[in-house]
Design a protein around this motif. Structure first.
Motif, PDB file in Angstrom:
ATOM      1  N   GLY A 160     -20.755  15.606  -7.839  1.00 25.11           N
ATOM      2  CA  GLY A 160     -20.225  16.452  -6.789  1.00 25.11           C
ATOM      3  C   GLY A 160     -18.739  16.248  -6.610  1.00 25.11           C
ATOM      4  O   GLY A 160     -18.066  15.635  -7.426  1.00 25.11           O
ATOM      5  N   SER A 161     -18.237  16.767  -5.510  1.00 25.35           N
ATOM      6  CA  SER A 161     -16.818  16.626  -5.212  1.00 25.35           C
ATOM      7  C   SER A 161     -16.631  16.537  -3.706  1.00 25.35           C
ATOM      8  O   SER A 161     -17.475  16.992  -2.935  1.00 25.35           O
ATOM      9  CB  SER A 161     -16.026  17.823  -5.761  1.00 25.35           C
ATOM     10  OG  SER A 161     -16.458  19.022  -5.146  1.00 25.35           O
ATOM     11  N   VAL A 162     -15.551  15.925  -3.308  1.00 26.12           N
ATOM     12  CA  VAL A 162     -15.205  15.820  -1.888  1.00 26.12           C
ATOM     13  C   VAL A 162     -13.727  16.184  -1.743  1.00 26.12           C
ATOM     14  O   VAL A 162     -12.991  16.256  -2.726  1.00 26.12           O
ATOM     15  CB  VAL A 162     -15.441  14.385  -1.356  1.00 26.12           C
ATOM     16  CG1 VAL A 162     -16.918  14.056  -1.354  1.00 26.12           C
ATOM     17  CG2 VAL A 162     -14.658  13.353  -2.163  1.00 26.12           C
ATOM     18  N   ASN A 163     -13.348  16.415  -0.519  1.00 24.90           N
ATOM     19  CA  ASN A 163     -11.941  16.701  -0.259  1.00 24.90           C
ATOM     20  C   ASN A 163     -11.109  15.430  -0.425  1.00 24.90           C
ATOM     21  O   ASN A 163     -11.552  14.328  -0.098  1.00 24.90           O
ATOM     22  CB  ASN A 163     -11.766  17.241   1.155  1.00 24.90           C
ATOM     23  CG  ASN A 163     -12.429  18.583   1.341  1.00 24.90           C
ATOM     24  OD1 ASN A 163     -12.462  19.398   0.410  1.00 24.90           O
ATOM     25  ND2 ASN A 163     -12.958  18.825   2.531  1.00 24.90           N
ATOM     26  N   GLY A 164      -9.898  15.611  -0.917  1.00 26.02           N
ATOM     27  CA  GLY A 164      -9.001  14.471  -1.062  1.00 26.02           C
ATOM     28  C   GLY A 164      -8.483  13.992   0.281  1.00 26.02           C
ATOM     29  O   GLY A 164      -8.758  14.574   1.329  1.00 26.02           O
ATOM     30  N   ASP A 165      -7.725  12.915   0.247  1.00 22.83           N
ATOM     31  CA  ASP A 165      -7.213  12.316   1.471  1.00 22.83           C
ATOM     32  C   ASP A 165      -5.784  11.831   1.218  1.00 22.83           C
ATOM     33  O   ASP A 165      -5.325  11.728   0.066  1.00 22.83           O
ATOM     34  CB  ASP A 165      -8.104  11.158   1.904  1.00 22.83           C
ATOM     35  CG  ASP A 165      -7.872  10.763   3.356  1.00 22.83           C
ATOM     36  OD1 ASP A 165      -7.118  11.487   4.047  1.00 22.83           O
ATOM     37  OD2 ASP A 165      -8.417   9.734   3.788  1.00 22.83           O
ATOM     38  N   ILE A 166      -5.121  11.477   2.294  1.00 25.95           N
ATOM     39  CA  ILE A 166      -3.765  10.929   2.178  1.00 25.95           C
ATOM     40  C   ILE A 166      -3.827   9.522   1.590  1.00 25.95           C
ATOM     41  O   ILE A 166      -4.661   8.707   1.971  1.00 25.95           O
ATOM     42  CB  ILE A 166      -3.065  10.904   3.542  1.00 25.95           C
ATOM     43  CG1 ILE A 166      -2.818  12.326   4.044  1.00 25.95           C
ATOM     44  CG2 ILE A 166      -1.736  10.156   3.461  1.00 25.95           C
ATOM     45  CD1 ILE A 166      -2.208  12.385   5.432  1.00 25.95           C
ATOM     46  N   SER A 167      -2.944   9.250   0.662  1.00 26.28           N
ATOM     47  CA  SER A 167      -2.808   7.915   0.085  1.00 26.28           C
ATOM     48  C   SER A 167      -1.399   7.414   0.379  1.00 26.28           C
ATOM     49  O   SER A 167      -0.439   8.201   0.387  1.00 26.28           O
ATOM     50  CB  SER A 167      -3.048   7.957  -1.429  1.00 26.28           C
ATOM     51  OG  SER A 167      -2.865   6.686  -2.007  1.00 26.28           O
ATOM     52  N   TYR A 168      -1.258   6.128   0.619  1.00 30.71           N
ATOM     53  CA  TYR A 168       0.076   5.573   0.867  1.00 30.71           C
ATOM     54  C   TYR A 168       0.129   4.130   0.402  1.00 30.71           C
ATOM     55  O   TYR A 168      -0.894   3.466   0.221  1.00 30.71           O
ATOM     56  CB  TYR A 168       0.472   5.692   2.338  1.00 30.71           C
ATOM     57  CG  TYR A 168      -0.599   5.350   3.328  1.00 30.71           C
ATOM     58  CD1 TYR A 168      -0.835   4.034   3.716  1.00 30.71           C
ATOM     59  CD2 TYR A 168      -1.380   6.353   3.906  1.00 30.71           C
ATOM     60  CE1 TYR A 168      -1.818   3.726   4.637  1.00 30.71           C
ATOM     61  CE2 TYR A 168      -2.367   6.065   4.825  1.00 30.71           C
ATOM     62  CZ  TYR A 168      -2.575   4.737   5.199  1.00 30.71           C
ATOM     63  OH  TYR A 168      -3.562   4.433   6.106  1.00 30.71           O
ATOM     64  N   LEU A 169       1.335   3.656   0.182  1.00 29.15           N
ATOM     65  CA  LEU A 169       1.532   2.280  -0.276  1.00 29.15           C
ATOM     66  C   LEU A 169       2.831   1.718   0.285  1.00 29.15           C
ATOM     67  O   LEU A 169       3.737   2.448   0.681  1.00 29.15           O
ATOM     68  CB  LEU A 169       1.538   2.205  -1.812  1.00 29.15           C
ATOM     69  CG  LEU A 169       2.703   2.808  -2.606  1.00 29.15           C
ATOM     70  CD1 LEU A 169       3.895   1.851  -2.693  1.00 29.15           C
ATOM     71  CD2 LEU A 169       2.274   3.163  -4.014  1.00 29.15           C
ATOM     72  N   GLY A 170       2.882   0.388   0.300  1.00 25.36           N
ATOM     73  CA  GLY A 170       4.096  -0.346   0.631  1.00 25.36           C
ATOM     74  C   GLY A 170       4.111  -1.614  -0.209  1.00 25.36           C
ATOM     75  O   GLY A 170       3.102  -2.315  -0.290  1.00 25.36           O
ATOM     76  N   GLU A 171       5.235  -1.904  -0.844  1.00 24.10           N
ATOM     77  CA  GLU A 171       5.251  -3.044  -1.750  1.00 24.10           C
ATOM     78  C   GLU A 171       6.658  -3.596  -1.951  1.00 24.10           C
ATOM     79  O   GLU A 171       7.660  -2.944  -1.623  1.00 24.10           O
ATOM     80  CB  GLU A 171       4.656  -2.670  -3.114  1.00 24.10           C
ATOM     81  CG  GLU A 171       5.475  -1.651  -3.871  1.00 24.10           C
ATOM     82  CD  GLU A 171       4.882  -1.314  -5.231  1.00 24.10           C
ATOM     83  OE1 GLU A 171       3.705  -1.653  -5.482  1.00 24.10           O
ATOM     84  OE2 GLU A 171       5.599  -0.711  -6.053  1.00 24.10           O
ATOM     85  N   ILE A 172       6.693  -4.805  -2.491  1.00 20.03           N
ATOM     86  CA  ILE A 172       7.917  -5.431  -2.965  1.00 20.03           C
ATOM     87  C   ILE A 172       7.854  -5.433  -4.488  1.00 20.03           C
ATOM     88  O   ILE A 172       6.827  -5.795  -5.075  1.00 20.03           O
ATOM     89  CB  ILE A 172       8.058  -6.877  -2.455  1.00 20.03           C
ATOM     90  CG1 ILE A 172       8.096  -6.897  -0.921  1.00 20.03           C
ATOM     91  CG2 ILE A 172       9.307  -7.531  -3.028  1.00 20.03           C
ATOM     92  CD1 ILE A 172       9.329  -6.275  -0.327  1.00 20.03           C
ATOM     93  N   ALA A 173       8.930  -5.028  -5.131  1.00 25.34           N
ATOM     94  CA  ALA A 173       8.939  -4.927  -6.592  1.00 25.34           C
ATOM     95  C   ALA A 173      10.081  -5.749  -7.175  1.00 25.34           C
ATOM     96  O   ALA A 173      11.184  -5.797  -6.614  1.00 25.34           O
ATOM     97  CB  ALA A 173       9.079  -3.474  -7.031  1.00 25.34           C
ATOM     98  N   ALA A 174       9.806  -6.406  -8.299  1.00 25.92           N
ATOM     99  CA  ALA A 174      10.832  -7.073  -9.095  1.00 25.92           C
ATOM    100  C   ALA A 174      11.104  -6.211 -10.315  1.00 25.92           C
ATOM    101  O   ALA A 174      10.177  -5.793 -11.002  1.00 25.92           O
ATOM    102  CB  ALA A 174      10.365  -8.460  -9.514  1.00 25.92           C
ATOM    103  N   GLN A 175      12.382  -5.925 -10.570  1.00 27.28           N
ATOM    104  CA  GLN A 175      12.754  -5.018 -11.650  1.00 27.28           C
ATOM    105  C   GLN A 175      13.674  -5.703 -12.651  1.00 27.28           C
ATOM    106  O   GLN A 175      14.550  -6.478 -12.264  1.00 27.28           O
ATOM    107  CB  GLN A 175      13.450  -3.778 -11.088  1.00 27.28           C
ATOM    108  CG  GLN A 175      12.582  -2.975 -10.137  1.00 27.28           C
ATOM    109  CD  GLN A 175      13.322  -1.794  -9.535  1.00 27.28           C
ATOM    110  OE1 GLN A 175      14.549  -1.747  -9.528  1.00 27.28           O
ATOM    111  NE2 GLN A 175      12.569  -0.827  -9.016  1.00 27.28           N
ATOM    112  N   LEU A 176      13.466  -5.421 -13.930  1.00 26.52           N
ATOM    113  CA  LEU A 176      14.305  -5.926 -15.007  1.00 26.52           C
ATOM    114  C   LEU A 176      14.791  -4.753 -15.844  1.00 26.52           C
ATOM    115  O   LEU A 176      14.002  -3.889 -16.223  1.00 26.52           O
ATOM    116  CB  LEU A 176      13.544  -6.907 -15.913  1.00 26.52           C
ATOM    117  CG  LEU A 176      13.290  -8.317 -15.406  1.00 26.52           C
ATOM    118  CD1 LEU A 176      12.130  -8.338 -14.423  1.00 26.52           C
ATOM    119  CD2 LEU A 176      12.979  -9.252 -16.580  1.00 26.52           C
TER     120      LEU A 176
END
Length: 306
Positions: A160-176
């Motif tokens: 089956g299928s359902v309606n989507g929902d809001i997704s969110y994130l918060g993070e600390i990232a290390a970049q090179l």
């Protein structure tokens, strides 16, 4: 009496000699403005001007955390008052100090600097090209960034299928970011590790996760005023909540999947889009095969060097 006169004469000559040396070595403090270029570090800038990193930080406290391309730094320098020999009494010639710098002009009229070894170096002529400069070395640039995102998530499932929902994130990232070839790693290679919180799910079946992104595969394309970054790798999620309906609840599974993103970087800021799909089921005990998928718009800010 003659001995007294000779002694006074020697004292006078000695005093004049000391005065001449003092005048020849006298310097006045000068401050030059340096525009940070891509690949430069605080150490390389200090070496370029013959000063220490601490001397630069003393008059540029904002550079203590990190520096970035286009940032203006005040650099302490010195300029000698006298650089020619000084002739004194009794034909004593005192050479000027060898530790000198003097501004001269070349045929084009540009300011140039002559160094103690008599070499000529172009001075105070820098452009404002390039994009964000992190910390690190001239070959590998590093930083910490804070990232937030909001978007859409849903379940991929068989029955089956359902309606989507809001997704969110918060993070600390290390970049090179590899500006030059380092071993087998090519120039402009980009890697990122992000750790934080992410909410995924569908309809009223939202799930909260302690989330991690391990994106070792990336490439950064320097453009005229911005950088384009393409990245991808593995995503992980540890469930912080259960999968709940009005009448039932099921324990969530550890999530493992793949993800990728595209972003545009301008100095400290970055705006982009991330996509994630999890191979593992949301919950193996709910009787349905559910897999998370999410698409989020993101914004990040580089706040400290690594």
């Amino acid at each position: 009496m003659k001995k007294v006169i000779n002694a006074l004469r020697q004292i006078a000559v000695t005093a004049l000699l000391c005065l001449s040396l003092s005048v020849a070595a006298q310097t006045t403090a000068q401050v030059a403005t340096h525009i940070v270029e891509r690949g430069e570090t605080l150490n390389s800038i200090a070496q370029k001007y013959g000063v220490t990193e601490q001397q630069i930080l003393d008059i540029n406290p904002d550079a203590a955390q990190f520096i970035y391309v286009g940032m203006e730094l005040n650099i302490p320098t010195t300029k000698n008052v006298m650089t020619t020999p000084v002739e004194v009494d009794e034909r004593i010639v005192v050479p000027a100090s060898n530790n000198y710098q003097t501004n001269i002009k070349d045929d084009s009229g540009d300011n140039r600097i002559s160094s103690p070894d008599n070499s000529i170096q172009t001075g105070l002529m820098f452009d404002n090209s390039g994009s964000e400069y992190y910390g690190g070395t001239s070959s590998v640039l590093t930083c910490f960034a804070i990232q937030a995102g909001i978007g859409y998530s849903n379940f991929i499932w068989d029955n089956g299928s359902v309606n989507g929902d809001i997704s969110y994130l918060g993070e600390i990232a290390a970049q090179l970011y590899f500006e030059d070839n380092v071993g087998f790693i090519p120039q402009n290679w980009f890697s990122e590790l992000g750790v934080g919180y992410m909410k995924m799910g569908a309809a009223k079946l939202g799930m909260n996760y302690a989330h991690a992104r391990i994106y070792p595969l990336g490439y950064r394309v320097p453009l005229s005023n911005v950088d384009l970054v393409i990245k991808g790798g593995v995503s992980l999620g540890f469930p912080l909540s259960k999968l709940k309906t009005d009448s039932n609840s099921w324990k969530g599974n550890f999530q493992c999947g793949i993800g990728g993103g595209l972003s545009v970087d301008f100095n400290r800021f970055s705006i982009g889009c991330n996509v994630e799909y999890d191979f593992t089921e949301v919950s193996s005990s709910c009787g349905q095969k559910l897999n998370n998928i999410a698409v989020l718009g993101t914004i990040s800010y580089k706040f400290a060097k690594l």
